[in-house]
Design a protein around this motif. Structure first.
Motif, PDB file in Angstrom:
ATOM      1  N   PHE A 257       5.014   1.486   7.083  1.00 33.06           N
ATOM      2  CA  PHE A 257       3.911   2.359   6.695  1.00 33.06           C
ATOM      3  C   PHE A 257       2.573   1.616   6.724  1.00 33.06           C
ATOM      4  O   PHE A 257       1.584   2.083   6.156  1.00 33.06           O
ATOM      5  CB  PHE A 257       4.170   2.946   5.303  1.00 33.06           C
ATOM      6  CG  PHE A 257       5.466   3.711   5.226  1.00 33.06           C
ATOM      7  CD1 PHE A 257       5.607   4.923   5.870  1.00 33.06           C
ATOM      8  CD2 PHE A 257       6.564   3.194   4.547  1.00 33.06           C
ATOM      9  CE1 PHE A 257       6.805   5.629   5.817  1.00 33.06           C
ATOM     10  CE2 PHE A 257       7.763   3.871   4.491  1.00 33.06           C
ATOM     11  CZ  PHE A 257       7.884   5.097   5.129  1.00 33.06           C
ATOM     12  N   ASP A 258       2.554   0.484   7.400  1.00 36.40           N
ATOM     13  CA  ASP A 258       1.328  -0.308   7.465  1.00 36.40           C
ATOM     14  C   ASP A 258       0.223   0.412   8.226  1.00 36.40           C
ATOM     15  O   ASP A 258      -0.957   0.062   8.081  1.00 36.40           O
ATOM     16  CB  ASP A 258       1.602  -1.660   8.131  1.00 36.40           C
ATOM     17  CG  ASP A 258       2.411  -2.594   7.239  1.00 36.40           C
ATOM     18  OD1 ASP A 258       2.669  -2.227   6.075  1.00 36.40           O
ATOM     19  OD2 ASP A 258       2.793  -3.680   7.715  1.00 36.40           O
ATOM     20  N   GLY A 260      -0.551   3.495   7.731  1.00 38.58           N
ATOM     21  CA  GLY A 260      -1.240   4.354   6.781  1.00 38.58           C
ATOM     22  C   GLY A 260      -0.857   5.817   6.806  1.00 38.58           C
ATOM     23  O   GLY A 260      -0.069   6.280   7.626  1.00 38.58           O
ATOM     24  N   TYR A 264       0.980   8.524   9.440  1.00 39.20           N
ATOM     25  CA  TYR A 264       2.200   9.206   8.976  1.00 39.20           C
ATOM     26  C   TYR A 264       2.068  10.705   9.203  1.00 39.20           C
ATOM     27  O   TYR A 264       2.981  11.363   9.722  1.00 39.20           O
ATOM     28  CB  TYR A 264       2.418   8.909   7.493  1.00 39.20           C
ATOM     29  CG  TYR A 264       3.593   9.615   6.849  1.00 39.20           C
ATOM     30  CD1 TYR A 264       4.747   8.917   6.516  1.00 39.20           C
ATOM     31  CD2 TYR A 264       3.548  10.980   6.553  1.00 39.20           C
ATOM     32  CE1 TYR A 264       5.825   9.551   5.908  1.00 39.20           C
ATOM     33  CE2 TYR A 264       4.625  11.628   5.961  1.00 39.20           C
ATOM     34  CZ  TYR A 264       5.755  10.919   5.635  1.00 39.20           C
ATOM     35  OH  TYR A 264       6.825  11.560   5.032  1.00 39.20           O
ATOM     36  N   TRP A 294      -7.516   5.769   5.718  1.00 40.75           N
ATOM     37  CA  TRP A 294      -6.744   4.533   5.566  1.00 40.75           C
ATOM     38  C   TRP A 294      -7.578   3.311   5.945  1.00 40.75           C
ATOM     39  O   TRP A 294      -7.561   2.287   5.261  1.00 40.75           O
ATOM     40  CB  TRP A 294      -5.492   4.615   6.419  1.00 40.75           C
ATOM     41  CG  TRP A 294      -4.594   3.423   6.328  1.00 40.75           C
ATOM     42  CD1 TRP A 294      -4.444   2.432   7.245  1.00 40.75           C
ATOM     43  CD2 TRP A 294      -3.710   3.087   5.243  1.00 40.75           C
ATOM     44  NE1 TRP A 294      -3.521   1.505   6.813  1.00 40.75           N
ATOM     45  CE2 TRP A 294      -3.048   1.884   5.583  1.00 40.75           C
ATOM     46  CE3 TRP A 294      -3.411   3.687   4.026  1.00 40.75           C
ATOM     47  CZ2 TRP A 294      -2.114   1.285   4.763  1.00 40.75           C
ATOM     48  CZ3 TRP A 294      -2.472   3.087   3.194  1.00 40.75           C
ATOM     49  CH2 TRP A 294      -1.845   1.905   3.553  1.00 40.75           C
ATOM     50  N   ARG A 302      -4.646  -1.677   1.262  1.00 38.38           N
ATOM     51  CA  ARG A 302      -3.676  -1.164   2.234  1.00 38.38           C
ATOM     52  C   ARG A 302      -2.305  -1.799   2.015  1.00 38.38           C
ATOM     53  O   ARG A 302      -1.268  -1.120   2.089  1.00 38.38           O
ATOM     54  CB  ARG A 302      -4.172  -1.438   3.660  1.00 38.38           C
ATOM     55  CG  ARG A 302      -5.373  -0.596   4.053  1.00 38.38           C
ATOM     56  CD  ARG A 302      -5.549  -0.534   5.555  1.00 38.38           C
ATOM     57  NE  ARG A 302      -5.827  -1.823   6.158  1.00 38.38           N
ATOM     58  CZ  ARG A 302      -7.050  -2.304   6.373  1.00 38.38           C
ATOM     59  NH1 ARG A 302      -8.123  -1.589   6.010  1.00 38.38           N
ATOM     60  NH2 ARG A 302      -7.223  -3.483   6.950  1.00 38.38           N
ATOM     61  N   ARG A 303      -2.302  -3.103   1.746  1.00 36.30           N
ATOM     62  CA  ARG A 303      -1.016  -3.787   1.520  1.00 36.30           C
ATOM     63  C   ARG A 303      -0.302  -3.209   0.296  1.00 36.30           C
ATOM     64  O   ARG A 303       0.910  -2.968   0.329  1.00 36.30           O
ATOM     65  CB  ARG A 303      -1.270  -5.291   1.339  1.00 36.30           C
ATOM     66  CG  ARG A 303      -0.003  -6.118   1.145  1.00 36.30           C
ATOM     67  CD  ARG A 303      -0.271  -7.599   1.398  1.00 36.30           C
ATOM     68  NE  ARG A 303      -1.171  -8.181   0.420  1.00 36.30           N
ATOM     69  CZ  ARG A 303      -0.754  -8.812  -0.693  1.00 36.30           C
ATOM     70  NH1 ARG A 303       0.544  -8.919  -0.953  1.00 36.30           N
ATOM     71  NH2 ARG A 303      -1.629  -9.339  -1.525  1.00 36.30           N
ATOM     72  N   ALA A 306       0.846   0.465   1.068  1.00 34.42           N
ATOM     73  CA  ALA A 306       1.997   0.490   1.968  1.00 34.42           C
ATOM     74  C   ALA A 306       3.278   0.145   1.216  1.00 34.42           C
ATOM     75  O   ALA A 306       4.331   0.763   1.439  1.00 34.42           O
ATOM     76  CB  ALA A 306       1.775  -0.470   3.124  1.00 34.42           C
ATOM     77  N   GLU A 310       6.739   2.234   0.761  1.00 30.70           N
ATOM     78  CA  GLU A 310       8.044   1.679   1.096  1.00 30.70           C
ATOM     79  C   GLU A 310       9.033   1.924  -0.044  1.00 30.70           C
ATOM     80  O   GLU A 310      10.196   2.278   0.184  1.00 30.70           O
ATOM     81  CB  GLU A 310       7.930   0.175   1.361  1.00 30.70           C
ATOM     82  CG  GLU A 310       7.161  -0.188   2.617  1.00 30.70           C
ATOM     83  CD  GLU A 310       6.778  -1.661   2.689  1.00 30.70           C
ATOM     84  OE1 GLU A 310       6.071  -2.027   3.640  1.00 30.70           O
ATOM     85  OE2 GLU A 310       7.196  -2.433   1.795  1.00 30.70           O
ATOM     86  N   TRP A 395      -0.640   9.262   0.103  1.00 26.98           N
ATOM     87  CA  TRP A 395       0.749   9.492   0.490  1.00 26.98           C
ATOM     88  C   TRP A 395       1.221  10.869   0.033  1.00 26.98           C
ATOM     89  O   TRP A 395       2.091  11.473   0.689  1.00 26.98           O
ATOM     90  CB  TRP A 395       1.643   8.399  -0.071  1.00 26.98           C
ATOM     91  CG  TRP A 395       1.384   7.055   0.550  1.00 26.98           C
ATOM     92  CD1 TRP A 395       0.958   5.915  -0.090  1.00 26.98           C
ATOM     93  CD2 TRP A 395       1.510   6.702   1.938  1.00 26.98           C
ATOM     94  NE1 TRP A 395       0.822   4.889   0.807  1.00 26.98           N
ATOM     95  CE2 TRP A 395       1.150   5.339   2.064  1.00 26.98           C
ATOM     96  CE3 TRP A 395       1.885   7.406   3.073  1.00 26.98           C
ATOM     97  CZ2 TRP A 395       1.159   4.678   3.279  1.00 26.98           C
ATOM     98  CZ3 TRP A 395       1.901   6.745   4.301  1.00 26.98           C
ATOM     99  CH2 TRP A 395       1.537   5.399   4.396  1.00 26.98           C
TER     100      TRP A 395
END
Length: 786
Positions: A257-258, A260, A264, A294, A302-303, A306, A310, A395
């Motif tokens: 999902f890096d 964004g 997705y 994103w 972002r990290r 993501a 996950e 998300w």
């Protein structure tokens, strides 16, 4: 001696046999047992929580859900099913076949108010499917999340008539409230609290436990009555926050999902078109103004985001795995083909993680979000027992692809949900899509229809109300069958909508988005607000041609809009929707009638059940004292005297290392701790904690009342601190417990359950404001600290 068949005699009817002076001149007759029609299917409802339209694999998501996908491939996938936009209201529709306001479920039970459509008490004239099927020879089981009765009824004092066993379920295992830790759940077995059978370190997780219990309930009965059908209402805690899952499941999605939430959404929408979930000419709703792009996020943000996704994806895949175990069990015992399975989510994906997401959802409800750097420092803990995590609403928006908005709002992102039907013995079609309009109030009528059962006129002597839903069984083997559910209203926190014959009118409150609104979400609606909303802010969509509500055609279809608004008010009048209430915080803080008279003093004893928050003394933001009557043996004692909450937030009053302690866990962000300056002497003593506010709460800023925390032994001051802030609104989950801290410990200062090892005669919480005044002791304490 002749005998009359038991088939001729039902309980409650006059005895058809003969009673003479002796048995040789009498004829017996047995009461007829209740037996289901031979071959009747089992009925299995699987209700997921906060799972969006675009999150099952079979709905285009990259999240792997092979077992749910298999149900879709072997049955039917519906792309036009609707809910209420919130959990308790939707769940009441699923079990009764009536609209949520008619069930008294305008919102979750914790937000009940004193109006018929809002009081959180489902009328007994609105019978549950479980009560109906009991009359036709079914076993009935409820496993998982309940959330269908007033919160103040959840304690050991009852009343129990709205617990699962009071509403037609013969067995229950799960939790009564809206959410719970998946690692340390608040478990109830039938009508009593129980502790979880293992610890997280031993491999415990709630979803696995629920699946195990569901299978054991079925197996227990089948070994005695193999031909007796069952109705199982299986309601996972997933995928509601906290998104708790074993790390290896989350790690399966490392890096996936890096790119964004925008990516997705695009990928999912493309896949939905390929699968036929949406029409090939469908247009996806535009970017939500509340969701940042994103690429606008910092690398650290972002990290973190993501990783939160996950964890969520692992949570859903883990849930799918255990649903698969339940399906495999049904195959093993030969019941799979003749089980009518319906899978649904109770509302769209949830935005309760806020714009940044959170490692602790309790921060959202207390308006106390943690800074990015604090969340980032805990990135490796997300999904584990020490967090109560929820992903960012980017998300959420992506999870509801292709729709706009989310849970709590009546745009399609809040009310359009995945829905699967699987019944190999009863449905010929395999792997087909159905697009007829449906609502979850249609599930009960559909089940009764396929079983050939008329809705009962009475249940336990109570005359029943008509069902509001209609059967969609005619669509099972006919993709071109007409829609029979033609009109459906919606209302949630003042946010309103109505579907009618392919048109959809929506009136958002407090506005089209949080970013654009001039009032905060959850603000009360005044008459002037309502007049303005009705005059200027209804939107109109022709959803037969615009599935994702992308083109507001209100201006060019003014007469149609007026017709739809008028129809909404007609439906509102039918189903107890009025008065419209847009408030949230006001409802959350409302003090509701309790089963006992109001009082300022509460006395507790060790070894008793945990008190849910709704019936525990409300100590937040007010002066109060806690006094424990204890006996300390010669070798000393330690343990919790009284506590409330969990590691996500709460407080604990305890003895450790011979000293008296109090800890206040402010939503995992700050731990205020005070310890006595001297040891607690052996013998019988009164150990006391006092809190005296020194300022007012600032709830909008996420701050409860500052105050002075003091410790006493036999009214002698032995410790104090000033707490600059406390928890403003709520501790959730976790109740108040005397003599131990079950589940996740409020403070890392001890290991749960940390039961008190001395003699604890009682603990009294006093909220009268009557605090100890001991000026000399306080002066000596202050001087000692100079």
């Amino acid at each position: 001696m002749s005998q009359i068949s038991w088939n001729e005699y039902k309980p409650g009817r006059s005895f058809p046999g003969v009673i003479g002076r002796t048995t040789d001149e009498s004829t017996p007759a047995w009461p007829q047992p209740v037996r289901a029609v031979p071959g009747s299917p089992n009925v299995l409802f699987i209700v997921l929580d906060d799972t969006g339209f675009g999150q099952f694999g079979c709905y285009g998501s990259p999240i792997k859900t092979p077992n749910l996908d298999a149900l879709a491939a072997g049955g039917l996938l519906y792309n036009n099913m609707h809910t209420t936009a919130l959990c308790s209201p939707s769940r009441s529709c699923v079990v009764t076949g009536r609209n949520h306001h008619a069930n008294g479920m305008a919102a979750i039970t914790e937000l009940a108010t004193g109006y018929p459509g809002y009081n959180g008490q489902i009328p007994f004239e609105n019978g549950f499917l479980s009560e109906m099927l009991l009359q036709h020879g079914y076993n009935t089981y409820m496993v998982g999340k309940w959330h269908l009765m007033p919160s103040e009824h959840e304690s050991a004092a009852g009343p129990y008539d709205r617990w699962p066993l009071g509403r037609g379920f013969e067995r229950f295992y799960g939790f009564l409230g809206g959410d719970t830790s998946q690692w340390y759940p608040d478990l109830v077995y039938d009508n009593h609290q129980v502790e979880q059978p293992a610890t997280p370190e031993e491999g415990y997780h709630l979803t696995e436990d629920l699946a195990d219990r569901a299978m054991s309930f079925i197996a227990d009965a089948k070994q005695v009555a193999p031909d007796k059908p069952f109705h199982l209402h299986f309601c996972t805690g997933a995928t509601h926050a906290p998104h708790h899952v074993p790390k290896e499941w989350a790690d399966r999605y490392r890096g996936q999902f890096d790119d964004g939430w925008d990516s997705y959404r695009n990928r999912t929408f493309d896949r939905q078109k390929q699968l036929g979930i949406v029409p090939p000419d469908a247009v996806m709703s535009p970017r939500d103004p509340d969701v940042p792009a994103w690429e606008s996020l910092s690398p650290d943000a972002r990290r973190l985001s993501a990783r939160m996704m996950e964890v969520y994806a692992g949570f859903l895949s883990h849930t799918d795995h255990h649903i698969g175990r339940l399906m495999d069990f049904l195959k093993e015992i030969g019941e799979f083909d003749n089980t009518l399975v319906m899978v649904v989510s109770d509302n769209g994906a949830s935005a309760e993680g806020g714009v940044t997401g959170t490692t602790n959802e309790l921060q959202f409800f207390n308006n106390a979000p943690e800074p990015l750097e604090e969340s980032l420092a805990r990135i490796d803990e997300i999904g584990g027992p020490d967090t109560f995590n929820h992903y960012p609403w980017g998300w959420t928006w992506a999870g509801n692809t292709p729709f706009r908005r989310w849970k709590r709002e009546t745009y399609r992102g809040g009310v359009s949900d995945p829905f699967l039907v699987h019944w190999p013995r009863g449905i010929q079609a395999r792997g087909e899509i159905r697009s007829q309009f449906a609502h979850i109030i249609d599930m009960v009528p559909t089940v009764l229809d396929v079983l050939g059962i008329e809705p009962p006129t009475t249940i336990r002597g109570v005359t029943q109300s008509p069902l509001h839903g209609v059967s969609f069984a005619h669509t099972f083997d006919d993709p071109a069958a007409p829609t029979r559910h033609r009109t459906q209203y919606y209302e949630m926190f003042g946010h309103r909508a109505i579907d009618h014959n392919g048109w959809r009118a929506v009136c958002p409150w407090p506005g089209p988005s949080f970013a654009e609104a001039d009032k905060p979400f959850g603000a009360p609606i005044a008459m002037a607000d309502l007049d303005d909303l009705d005059a200027h802010h209804w939107e109109l969509y022709h959803v037969d041609e615009d599935v994702a509500e992308t083109r507001n055609v209100a201006e060019e279809n003014r007469s149609k809009l007026i017709e739809m608004i008028a129809l909404w008010y007609v439906e509102a009048g039918k189903y107890n929707v009025l008065p419209i209430d847009g408030s949230v915080l006001e409802r959350m803080m409302l003090e509701r009638p309790q089963i006992t008279e109001d009082r300022t003093s509460y006395t507790f004893h060790a070894g008793t059940q945990v008190l849910p928050a709704a019936v525990a003394p409300r100590v937040l933001n007010r002066p109060h004292s806690i006094t424990a009557d204890v006996e300390i043996p010669p070798g000393g004692a330690e343990g919790v005297l009284l506590c409330q909450g969990t590691n996500a937030g709460g407080w604990s009053f305890y003895v450790k290392d011979g000293h008296l302690h109090y800890a206040h866990n402010y939503v995992q962000r700050t731990l205020h701790h005070v310890a006595s300056d001297e040891a607690v002497p052996q013998g019988r003593h009164k150990l006391r904690f006092e809190f005296e506010p020194t300022g007012s709460p600032d709830i909008a800023a996420g701050k409860g009342s500052p105050g002075r925390a003091q410790l006493y032994v036999d009214e002698r001051l032995i410790g104090e601190i000033d707490m600059p802030l406390t928890t403003p609104v709520a501790f959730n989950p976790g109740g108040m417990c005397c003599g131990a801290n079950p589940g996740a410990a409020v403070t890392p200062d001890y290991q749960a359950p940390f039961r008190f090892t001395g003699t604890l005669h009682s603990v009294t919480v006093d909220m009268s404001g009557d605090l100890i005044v001991d000026a000399p002791s306080e002066m000596r304490m202050h001087m000692a600290r100079q």
